[in-house]
Scaffold this active site. Structure first.
Site, PDB file in Angstrom:
ATOM      1  N   ALA A  46       0.831  -1.195   0.000  1.00  0.00           N
ATOM      2  CA  ALA A  46       0.000   0.000   0.000  1.00  0.00           C
ATOM      3  C   ALA A  46       0.875   1.258   0.000  1.00  0.00           C
ATOM      4  O   ALA A  46       0.768   2.105  -0.895  1.00  0.00           O
ATOM      5  CB  ALA A  46      -0.931  -0.020   1.211  1.00  0.00           C
ATOM      6  N   GLY A  47       1.744   1.377   0.982  1.00  0.00           N
ATOM      7  CA  GLY A  47       2.541   2.599   1.117  1.00  0.00           C
ATOM      8  C   GLY A  47       3.527   2.783  -0.027  1.00  0.00           C
ATOM      9  O   GLY A  47       3.715   3.891  -0.541  1.00  0.00           O
ATOM     10  N   HIS A 268      -5.601 -18.515  10.468  1.00  0.00           N
ATOM     11  CA  HIS A 268      -5.334 -19.413   9.340  1.00  0.00           C
ATOM     12  C   HIS A 268      -5.178 -20.833   9.865  1.00  0.00           C
ATOM     13  O   HIS A 268      -4.442 -21.069  10.810  1.00  0.00           O
ATOM     14  CB  HIS A 268      -4.047 -18.938   8.660  1.00  0.00           C
ATOM     15  CG  HIS A 268      -3.858 -19.496   7.300  1.00  0.00           C
ATOM     16  ND1 HIS A 268      -3.539 -20.803   7.092  1.00  0.00           N
ATOM     17  CD2 HIS A 268      -3.949 -18.927   6.079  1.00  0.00           C
ATOM     18  CE1 HIS A 268      -3.435 -21.015   5.785  1.00  0.00           C
ATOM     19  NE2 HIS A 268      -3.683 -19.891   5.156  1.00  0.00           N
ATOM     20  N   SER A 286       0.872 -23.545   3.066  1.00  0.00           N
ATOM     21  CA  SER A 286      -0.216 -23.285   2.120  1.00  0.00           C
ATOM     22  C   SER A 286      -1.425 -24.159   2.427  1.00  0.00           C
ATOM     23  O   SER A 286      -1.317 -25.342   2.714  1.00  0.00           O
ATOM     24  CB  SER A 286       0.248 -23.549   0.697  1.00  0.00           C
ATOM     25  OG  SER A 286      -0.871 -23.561  -0.146  1.00  0.00           O
ATOM     26  N   ARG A 333     -11.591 -21.444   6.110  1.00  0.00           N
ATOM     27  CA  ARG A 333     -10.564 -21.155   7.107  1.00  0.00           C
ATOM     28  C   ARG A 333     -11.094 -21.058   8.528  1.00  0.00           C
ATOM     29  O   ARG A 333     -10.588 -21.691   9.441  1.00  0.00           O
ATOM     30  CB  ARG A 333      -9.890 -19.823   6.779  1.00  0.00           C
ATOM     31  CG  ARG A 333      -8.936 -19.908   5.638  1.00  0.00           C
ATOM     32  CD  ARG A 333      -8.218 -18.585   5.443  1.00  0.00           C
ATOM     33  NE  ARG A 333      -7.351 -18.687   4.277  1.00  0.00           N
ATOM     34  CZ  ARG A 333      -6.578 -17.695   3.825  1.00  0.00           C
ATOM     35  NH1 ARG A 333      -6.565 -16.520   4.447  1.00  0.00           N
ATOM     36  NH2 ARG A 333      -5.817 -17.872   2.774  1.00  0.00           N
ATOM     37  N   HIS A 404      -3.332 -14.469  11.476  1.00  0.00           N
ATOM     38  CA  HIS A 404      -2.745 -14.279  10.168  1.00  0.00           C
ATOM     39  C   HIS A 404      -2.997 -12.889   9.609  1.00  0.00           C
ATOM     40  O   HIS A 404      -2.139 -12.293   8.973  1.00  0.00           O
ATOM     41  CB  HIS A 404      -3.349 -15.337   9.241  1.00  0.00           C
ATOM     42  CG  HIS A 404      -2.876 -15.263   7.854  1.00  0.00           C
ATOM     43  ND1 HIS A 404      -1.541 -15.306   7.538  1.00  0.00           N
ATOM     44  CD2 HIS A 404      -3.539 -15.151   6.684  1.00  0.00           C
ATOM     45  CE1 HIS A 404      -1.424 -15.221   6.228  1.00  0.00           C
ATOM     46  NE2 HIS A 404      -2.604 -15.108   5.688  1.00  0.00           N
ATOM     47  N   GLU A 428      -3.626  -2.812   4.821  1.00  0.00           N
ATOM     48  CA  GLU A 428      -4.164  -3.571   5.954  1.00  0.00           C
ATOM     49  C   GLU A 428      -4.451  -2.660   7.152  1.00  0.00           C
ATOM     50  O   GLU A 428      -5.226  -3.011   8.035  1.00  0.00           O
ATOM     51  CB  GLU A 428      -3.178  -4.690   6.344  1.00  0.00           C
ATOM     52  CG  GLU A 428      -3.784  -5.723   7.287  1.00  0.00           C
ATOM     53  CD  GLU A 428      -2.872  -6.925   7.559  1.00  0.00           C
ATOM     54  OE1 GLU A 428      -1.939  -7.170   6.768  1.00  0.00           O
ATOM     55  OE2 GLU A 428      -3.105  -7.608   8.576  1.00  0.00           O
ATOM     56  N   LEU A 444      -3.476  -8.471  -0.979  1.00  0.00           N
ATOM     57  CA  LEU A 444      -2.494  -7.886  -1.893  1.00  0.00           C
ATOM     58  C   LEU A 444      -3.220  -6.971  -2.867  1.00  0.00           C
ATOM     59  O   LEU A 444      -2.779  -5.859  -3.170  1.00  0.00           O
ATOM     60  CB  LEU A 444      -1.755  -8.993  -2.646  1.00  0.00           C
ATOM     61  CG  LEU A 444      -0.999  -9.991  -1.764  1.00  0.00           C
ATOM     62  CD1 LEU A 444      -0.296 -11.027  -2.629  1.00  0.00           C
ATOM     63  CD2 LEU A 444       0.012  -9.270  -0.893  1.00  0.00           C
TER      64      LEU A 444
HETATM   65  C1  LIG Z   1       2.509 -15.100   5.851  1.00  0.00           C
HETATM   66  C2  LIG Z   1       1.496 -14.259   5.140  1.00  0.00           C
HETATM   67  C3  LIG Z   1       0.997 -14.652   3.900  1.00  0.00           C
HETATM   68  C4  LIG Z   1       0.059 -13.873   3.218  1.00  0.00           C
HETATM   69  N1  LIG Z   1      -0.391 -14.303   2.003  1.00  0.00           N
HETATM   70  C5  LIG Z   1      -1.262 -13.530   1.313  1.00  0.00           C
HETATM   71  C6  LIG Z   1      -1.688 -13.898   0.020  1.00  0.00           C
HETATM   72  O1  LIG Z   1      -1.304 -14.932  -0.514  1.00  0.00           O
HETATM   73  N2  LIG Z   1      -2.529 -13.095  -0.643  1.00  0.00           N
HETATM   74  C7  LIG Z   1      -2.970 -11.927  -0.101  1.00  0.00           C
HETATM   75  O2  LIG Z   1      -3.710 -11.232  -0.761  1.00  0.00           O
HETATM   76  N3  LIG Z   1      -2.571 -11.547   1.125  1.00  0.00           N
HETATM   77  C8  LIG Z   1      -1.734 -12.312   1.844  1.00  0.00           C
HETATM   78  N4  LIG Z   1      -1.330 -11.909   3.095  1.00  0.00           N
HETATM   79  C9  LIG Z   1      -1.750 -10.617   3.616  1.00  0.00           C
HETATM   80  C10 LIG Z   1      -0.979  -9.478   2.973  1.00  0.00           C
HETATM   81  O3  LIG Z   1       0.342  -9.855   2.796  1.00  0.00           O
HETATM   82  C11 LIG Z   1      -0.966  -8.219   3.827  1.00  0.00           C
HETATM   83  O4  LIG Z   1      -2.215  -7.941   4.286  1.00  0.00           O
HETATM   84  C12 LIG Z   1      -0.512  -7.008   3.017  1.00  0.00           C
HETATM   85  O5  LIG Z   1       0.686  -7.288   2.379  1.00  0.00           O
HETATM   86  C13 LIG Z   1      -0.360  -5.786   3.870  1.00  0.00           C
HETATM   87  O6  LIG Z   1       0.250  -4.744   3.131  1.00  0.00           O
HETATM   88  P1  LIG Z   1       0.432  -3.302   3.722  1.00  0.00           P
HETATM   89  O7  LIG Z   1       1.083  -2.503   2.687  1.00  0.00           O
HETATM   90  O8  LIG Z   1      -0.856  -2.828   4.224  1.00  0.00           O
HETATM   91  O9  LIG Z   1       1.334  -3.447   4.988  1.00  0.00           O
HETATM   92  P2  LIG Z   1       2.832  -4.061   5.213  1.00  0.00           P
HETATM   93  O10 LIG Z   1       3.353  -4.702   4.003  1.00  0.00           O
HETATM   94  O11 LIG Z   1       2.761  -4.862   6.447  1.00  0.00           O
HETATM   95  O12 LIG Z   1       3.680  -2.792   5.443  1.00  0.00           O
HETATM   96  C14 LIG Z   1       3.703  -2.065   6.624  1.00  0.00           C
HETATM   97  C15 LIG Z   1       4.696  -0.962   6.490  1.00  0.00           C
HETATM   98  O13 LIG Z   1       4.548  -0.047   7.547  1.00  0.00           O
HETATM   99  C16 LIG Z   1       5.762   0.205   8.175  1.00  0.00           C
HETATM  100  N5  LIG Z   1       5.486   0.486   9.563  1.00  0.00           N
HETATM  101  C17 LIG Z   1       4.690  -0.193  10.420  1.00  0.00           C
HETATM  102  N6  LIG Z   1       4.650   0.427  11.586  1.00  0.00           N
HETATM  103  C18 LIG Z   1       5.407   1.518  11.497  1.00  0.00           C
HETATM  104  C19 LIG Z   1       5.746   2.567  12.377  1.00  0.00           C
HETATM  105  N7  LIG Z   1       5.263   2.619  13.609  1.00  0.00           N
HETATM  106  N8  LIG Z   1       6.580   3.525  11.939  1.00  0.00           N
HETATM  107  C20 LIG Z   1       7.081   3.504  10.679  1.00  0.00           C
HETATM  108  N9  LIG Z   1       6.766   2.545   9.804  1.00  0.00           N
HETATM  109  C21 LIG Z   1       5.944   1.567  10.208  1.00  0.00           C
HETATM  110  C22 LIG Z   1       6.578  -1.004   7.957  1.00  0.00           C
HETATM  111  O14 LIG Z   1       7.926  -0.665   7.993  1.00  0.00           O
HETATM  112  C23 LIG Z   1       6.145  -1.415   6.566  1.00  0.00           C
HETATM  113  O15 LIG Z   1       6.890  -0.709   5.618  1.00  0.00           O
HETATM  114  C24 LIG Z   1      -0.389 -12.685   3.787  1.00  0.00           C
HETATM  115  C25 LIG Z   1       0.085 -12.272   5.021  1.00  0.00           C
HETATM  116  C26 LIG Z   1       1.017 -13.057   5.711  1.00  0.00           C
HETATM  117  C27 LIG Z   1       1.464 -12.616   7.053  1.00  0.00           C
END
Ligand SMILES: Cc1cc2nc3c(=O)[nH]c(=O)nc-3n(C[C@H](O)[C@H](O)[C@H](O)COP(=O)(O)OP(=O)(O)OC[C@H]3O[C@@H](n4cnc5c(N)ncnc54)[C@H](O)[C@@H]3O)c2cc1C
Ligand code: HEM
Ligand code: HEM
Ligand code: SF4
Ligand code: F3S
Ligand code: FES
Lengths: 640, 216, 251
Positions: A46-47, A268, A286, A333, A404, A428, A444
């Site tokens: 996202a970011g 999960h 998986s 799930r 999860h 998220e 994703l």
């Molecule tokens: C093991 C696993 C498998 C998954 N598989 C799937 C899948 O197959 N398909 C699917 O759709 N989803 C899947 N998901 C879910 C999905 O990966 C996540 O929901 C999604 O990637 C979240 O993206 P995001 O950009 O919101 O956050 P993140 O990728 O978690 O990024 C968070 C960011 O915020 C930063 N941050 C956090 N707190 C702070 C703070 N206090 N100060 C500064 N920076 C901070 C971190 O450094 C990071 O850069 C899976 C999740 C897990 C854990």
């Protein structure tokens, strides 16, 4: 102070809303974009995608992450894939179907208009990622391949080996790198956001701590975007990375942003179970394993200690097949997770601590041969062996559910802006699109939709009226926020007690897992709500954080995060208690059919629960946002 | 790049030189004839020698620079370092190369300028007026110390080439996943063939297979 | 199980560090290596000593954060795996284990076992991307990519950016990392327009960061947790040669 929540969903028929909204949205002229600074916290899907896109449009971006490189955000760990309504398989998929599956998967607890928009932009995401060089799996003809995923009857999931999240994130990261090189993004890695700064009620900056030097810094901007991911680590053990936290969103909550649906967590079913007290992390396996594996536990408690292969068929309980004859081992799930917990609660769990069930491939191997199984799942069996030291071809695997994903997050309107003007929340970290339960491969999609295709169009709605309103970091609000952060850090270091940070975290995690995990009930939640403040109290009197604030100090980092979890956990339990129904990932034992199915209460709970902070120790205030369903009919999920 | 290209030229030279030198087993006429052929090239020989010199200097200059940069890239050493795949040969290119350099200098003094052994000057030219390279080699290698040093140096040369002879393919980008293991073993085989080829000469002299012959 | 540990302690970037001995006992073989360090840190904290700083995040081998040299091998004795995927059952009971950071001039030490790898980010910033403006991409299936090429690109793209290659390389060279990104993008049609410019800029940035040169020792490949093949280095050398020739010829 907060009136009724305005979701700002545009009028008009569902398929028209987003286009109309775009046409009516305000714009910022190219020469003015340079005059804006935007803070984006988080470099996950996202970011990262938002920062790259907004920078490309001409805004100045300050991007933050706590890892040493933006490429390591936790999105990197996603394995399975990403959904899109391309209908490349010619199996009848469409934007509407993806929309409907997502809203149904979320147990009808999400906003129609948001989810529809998500499905609409899903196709552009795939185009964009392919153009960036994401090496999606392909067929021999050179076109993109798809696989099917839970909760859908079409094949719409795009994937890159078992590393989809990694490849998508690297795509966004590379786009971000391009902007960093161009000077439009200033990157602050290893920098943690510790507070949000409001000036005249608008989000205009943040306070950060440089994790290497310990320096506390004020950053001002015209708008703040939080993309800080999920808070699953409140449970201590989860499939999330060690650093995942609630700090950024929780601090925003304390500054007045509403926290929506904090109790919605996804558990999960197929993870490698806990094997010791010091286990730090759970690893996801998986779900596809359930296609060929059979789940069972011994019928009698006494057999739990025996080697599995010594337990005769007659003494095994294939409980999923018994309870859900039509779906069997492929039950969704939440249902299979809950059933595993039930049998373990009955004392029939296997492995260390009795927290595990068998996933047995014996029959599949007998039927298909070891070679076929190896071909299908070889890499998963290898991971399992690496972690547990056991060979799953010889004896059944042990699996157990694990936290999860968190569907809850900061409340946002259709523009992805929270109730605090200027504060936008994506990925998220917001609550928006998944309702009470997220379908596989859609997180994703949501992260990238928000970052590439939604926020860049909606943010100008806010910015257009904000030219020249960026405060200086000398503004009293900045000074005040900074000194609060300093004071808090100092307090933490000064306690000088006896218990380690992790021990508090573990205790909180266990408590939440028991009382606010897969199955919840009122007395349990009340117990937790009573217990958490005590734990918090003890934390502030007896924690030990070695080292100093003025340099690299991982104990201090963790202490700050755990302190926030200790407050947030209570909010979660309060939300779970207030939601007196079962839906999606939230299962209240009071609300189930005689055979254990969740019972929703659409009459009273078809709302988003958004919570407003009322001061330390005070009960937060609930603002329900009614969910309006114009296009879909609320149906009961059934997997019998 | 330059290291690789100069390396290839040096490899070609050692192959050629080996073929020339092995003629010792065919008798004095052959080898002396070969030496004379070389001399007959006249100015061309000098051009070749000059080019060779340039190549050696370039090779050394760039490798030394490389080594210095590489040392600088890790100023703080590991207290403990284990290797999984890097071979001894590949890690000791600089040392093996430098000893080979020392050898080359000695070798030139020995056989080309003939300053190390007063007896060489007294060797008669053969009836056709050729230099008696044959006798020179036999005389030279009868000294076990000299032979020992040669064999040692040749060993290091082989070590150097056991890595270098496949390495240059990689450096020039002429490698891929399928080719790599084959090239690696081919390089190694090549290097050790070279070693046996060259060492056979001092060894043969030492054990008396190849003896001084008197001209009638 | 019991272990004797020798751990590199260093206060900050410019301080002098040294190996310090520790002992730890009662570790179960199912404990991961990093969890063993967690336990050690709990014990140190209880004794009022500063815990050992080490980096990790995902703890499942994908984020590339963990960066330990264990007994002289980057990521430890089990390959291919990141340090976080290592379990104590791999070691003999009573063994002495030496733990150092990844060492290279371009990876300055932050504290103890934590290093700064921003050099790798800067190499990517120099050109490791496709300039594709959001929203301007053509329909995804309009450019077919042969499956074997897509698969090979994926093999290269799998790099987790951990820096173990440079840490293990006798010359502290980051060629494997750099070549993986260059190859990934050079193999795909989308990467073609910037292909030459990319390799020139990335290689030059890599040199400017102070990494050493590759002398083809292949140690990097041996420790790489993502099994990146050194054939990508050959590919990069080729790409570079062609691009710099093109540049000389004034293209
Ligand atoms: C093991 C696993 C498998 C998954 N598989 C799937 C899948 O197959 N398909 C699917 O759709 N989803 C899947 N998901 C879910 C999905 O990966 C996540 O929901 C999604 O990637 C979240 O993206 P995001 O950009 O919101 O956050 P993140 O990728 O978690 O990024 C968070 C960011 O915020 C930063 N941050 C956090 N707190 C702070 C703070 N206090 N100060 C500064 N920076 C901070 C971190 O450094 C990071 O850069 C899976 C999740 C897990 C854990
Ligand atoms: C005289 C002193 C010498 C020194 C100091 C020296 C040093 C080196 C070094 C450090 C390398 C490693 C560089 C790399 O692999 O990229 C190298 C490579 C090589 N050397 Fe030498 N060397 C010497 C002589 C020779 C000789 C006499 C030959 C041939 C007969 C030779 C052939 C090669 C080859 C083929 C390579 C591989 C080139 C490549 O992989 O790019 N070298 N040398
Ligand atoms: C047993 C091994 C060897 C023998 C018997 C041998 C023999 C000779 C002889 C007899 C000459 C002089 C030729 C003349 O002056 O007419 C010579 C020259 C030379 N040798 Fe060797 N050599 C051996 C190995 C090597 C090796 C391994 C190298 C290089 C790595 C080498 C490099 C040279 C060079 C550079 C010259 C000078 C060439 C010239 O004058 O044109 N030799 N060698
Ligand atoms: S190439 Fe391998 S060792 Fe190097 S950074 Fe990438 S994953 Fe790590
Ligand atoms: S270990 Fe180093 S020498 Fe080259 S092949 Fe790998 S970069
Ligand atoms: S901690 Fe993520 S790779 Fe090791």
């Amino acid at each position: 102070m907060i009136g009724t929540l305005d979701s700002r969903v545009p009028a008009g028929p569902l398929p028209e809303k987003w286009r109309r909204h775009q046409n009516n949205s305000k714009l910022v002229a190219p020469n003015n974009r340079r005059r804006f600074e935007i803070i984006i916290v988080g470099t996950g899907l996202a970011g990262g995608s938002a920062a790259a896109t907004l920078a490309e449009q001409g805004y100045n971006i300050k991007s933050f992450c706590y890892q040493d490189s933006p490429r390591r955000a936790h999105s990197i760990a996603a394995q399975g894939g990403i959904n899109a309504a391309k209908n490349y398989q010619n199996d009848g998929d469409s934007v509407y179907r993806l929309f409907y599956d997502t809203i149904k998967g979320g147990d009808f607890r999400s906003r129609e208009a948001n989810v529809y928009r998500l499905a609409e932009v899903s196709n552009s995401i795939i185009d964009q990622c392919v153009e960036q060089g994401v090496p999606f799996a392909r067929e021999y003809g050179g076109l993109l391949a798809n696989r099917s995923f839970g909760g859908a009857q079409v094949s719409r999931t795009f994937y890159a080996r078992g590393q989809t999240g990694q490849q998508l994130l690297l795509g966004a990261y590379q786009a971000l790198c391009r902007q960093i090189a161009a000077g439009t993004v200033t990157m602050f890695p290893q920098t943690e956001m510790l507070d949000l700064v409001l000036v005249d009620g608008h989000a205009k900056g943040i306070i950060t701590r440089d994790l290497i030097t310990g320096e506390i810094v004020r950053h001002a901007a015209d708008a703040v975007v939080l993309a800080t991911g999920g808070y699953g680590n409140v449970f201590y053990l989860s499939t999330n990375a060690r650093g995942c936290n609630v700090t950024a969103t929780y601090r925003a909550y304390k500054k007045g942003a509403l926290f929506a649906n904090p109790c919605y967590t996804q558990i999960h079913p197929t993870c490698i179970p806990v094997s010791g007290d010091y286990q730090s992390k759970l690893t996801l396996m998986s779900e596809s394993l359930r296609n060929d594996g059979r789940v069972w536990v011994p019928k009698r408690k006494e057999d739990c200690g025996k080697p599995p292969n010594d337990i005769p068929e007659a003494d095994r309980d294939y409980y999923l097949e018994r309870k859900y004859p039509s779906y069997g081992n492929l039950a969704p799930r939440d249902i299979s997770s809950r059933s595993a917990k039930e049998v373990c609660d009955e004392g029939r769990g296997v492995g260390p601590g009795g927290r595990g069930v068998y996933l047995d491939f014996k029959d599949a191997i007998a039927r298909l041969g070891e070679a076929t199984i190896r071909e299908r799942y070889g890499n998963l069996f290898d991971i399992y062996e690496k972690i547990t030291g056991d060979n799953a071809y010889k004896a059944p695997m042990r699996i157990y559910p694990a936290v999860h994903y968190t569907m809850g997050g900061l409340w946002v309107d259709y523009n992805l802006m929270s109730n605090v003007p200027g504060l936008h929340v994506i990925g998220e970290a917001n609550f928006s699109d998944h309702g009470a339960n997220r379908l596989g491969a859609s997180a994703l999609m949501q992260g990238l939709a928000d970052g590439y295709f939604v926020l860049p169009y909606t943010l100008p709605n806010y910015l257009a009226g904000q030219i020249g309103k960026r405060p200086s970091t000398d503004h009293p609000e900045f000074v005040k926020a900074e000194s609060e952060v300093r004071e808090r850090t100092k307090r933490m270091l000064d306690v000088d007690g006896k218990r380690s940070v992790d021990s508090f975290h573990r205790e909180l995690g266990l408590l939440l897992w028991d009382k606010c995990g897969m199955a919840r009930n009122a007395p349990g939640l009340q117990e937790a709500i009573a217990r958490i403040p005590q734990l918090r109290e003890e934390f502030w009197n007896n924690v030990t954080v070695p080292g100093y604030g003025e340099n690299f100090n991982q104990s201090l980092e963790r202490a700050g995060r755990v302190a926030d979890f200790l407050e947030f956990g209570e909010l979660m339990c309060r939300d779970a208690l207030a939601r007196d129904e079962s839906c999606g990932g939230h299962f209240r034992q009071e609300h189930q059919t005689p055979d254990g199915e969740a019972v929703r209460d659409d009459e009273n709970f078809a709302d988003v629960f958004a919570w407003e902070y009322q001061g330390d120790g005070a009960e937060p205030k609930l603002h329900p946002e009614p969910l309006v369903f114009e296009s879909v009919h609320l149906a009961t999920r059934s997997y019998k | 790049m330059i290291v690789a290209v100069t390396g290839i030229i040096l490899i070609l030279f050692v192959i050629g030189h080996l073929l020339g030198n092995l003629q010792i087993f065919l008798g004095p006429e052959w080898i002396n004839g070969y030496a004379q052929h070389l001399r007959d090239l006249g100015p061309l020989l000098w051009i070749i020698r000059g080019a060779l010199l340039v190549v050696v200097i370039l090779h050394i200059y760039f490798t030394i620079q490389l080594v210095i940069e590489n040392r600088r890239a890790r100023p703080d050493h590991y207290k403990r370092k284990d290797f999984v795949k890097a071979t001894l040969a590949s890690r000791s290119m600089a040392i093996s190369g430098l000893i080979v350099l020392a050898f080359i200098i000695f070798h030139l003094l020995h056989f080309s300028f003939r300053t190390t052994d007063p007896r060489f000057a007294q060797l008669a030219h053969d009836p056709l007026g050729h230099d008696d390279v044959y006798s020179m080699m036999v005389l030279g290698f009868s000294n076990p110390l000299v032979s020992g040093f040669y064999i040692l140096a040749l060993f290091l040369l082989a070590l150097h080439l056991s890595h270098g002879a496949s390495s240059f393919f990689q450096s020039l980008g002429l490698n891929d996943q399928k080719l790599a293991p084959r090239l690696a073993s081919a390089g190694r085989i090549f290097a050790w063939l070279l070693f046996f080829g060259y060492s056979s000469i001092p060894a043969a002299v030492l054990i008396g297979w190849v003896k001084l012959r008197t001209h009638s | 199980m019991n272990f004797k540990l020798k751990i590199w302690r260093q206060l900050g970037r410019d301080s002098k560090g040294k190996l310090k001995p520790y002992e730890i006992s009662g570790i179960s073989p199912a404990t991961s290596f990093l969890e063993m360090l967690d336990i050690l840190n709990e014990q140190l904290t209880a004794h009022g000593t500063e815990p050992v700083a080490f980096d990790s995040d995902c703890r499942e081998g994908i984020c590339g954060t963990c960066s330990l040299t264990i007994n002289g091998e980057a990521h430890g004795p089990s390959h291919p795996a990141a340090a976080c995927q290592l379990y104590m059952r791999e070691f003999k009971d009573g063994a002495t284990i030496t733990i150092e950071p990844f060492r290279a001039r371009s990876f300055p030490i932050v504290k103890d076992l934590v290093i700064n790898r921003s050099a790798l980010d800067r190499i990517v910033q120099a050109g490791g991307f496709v300039s594709a403006r959001t929203g301007s991409a053509p329909e995804a299936n309009s450019t077919p990519v042969p499956k074997h090429k897509a698969d090979l690109a994926m093999e290269a793209a799998a790099c987790i950016g951990c820096g173990a290659c440079a840490a293990a390389c006798p010359n502290a060279s980051a060629m494997l990392f750099t070549s993986a990104k260059i190859s990934h993008l050079a193999l795909l049609p989308q990467g073609q327009p910037e292909r030459r410019r990319r390799v020139l800029r990335m290689v030059r940035q890599m040199d400017a960061e102070g990494f050493g040169n590759c002398t083809n020792t292949y140690e990097c490949e041996a420790v790489c947790p993502a099994e990146i093949s050194v054939s990508f280095i050959a590919k990069m050398n080729r790409e570079y040669a062609i691009a710099s020739l093109g540049e000389r010829l004034g293209e």
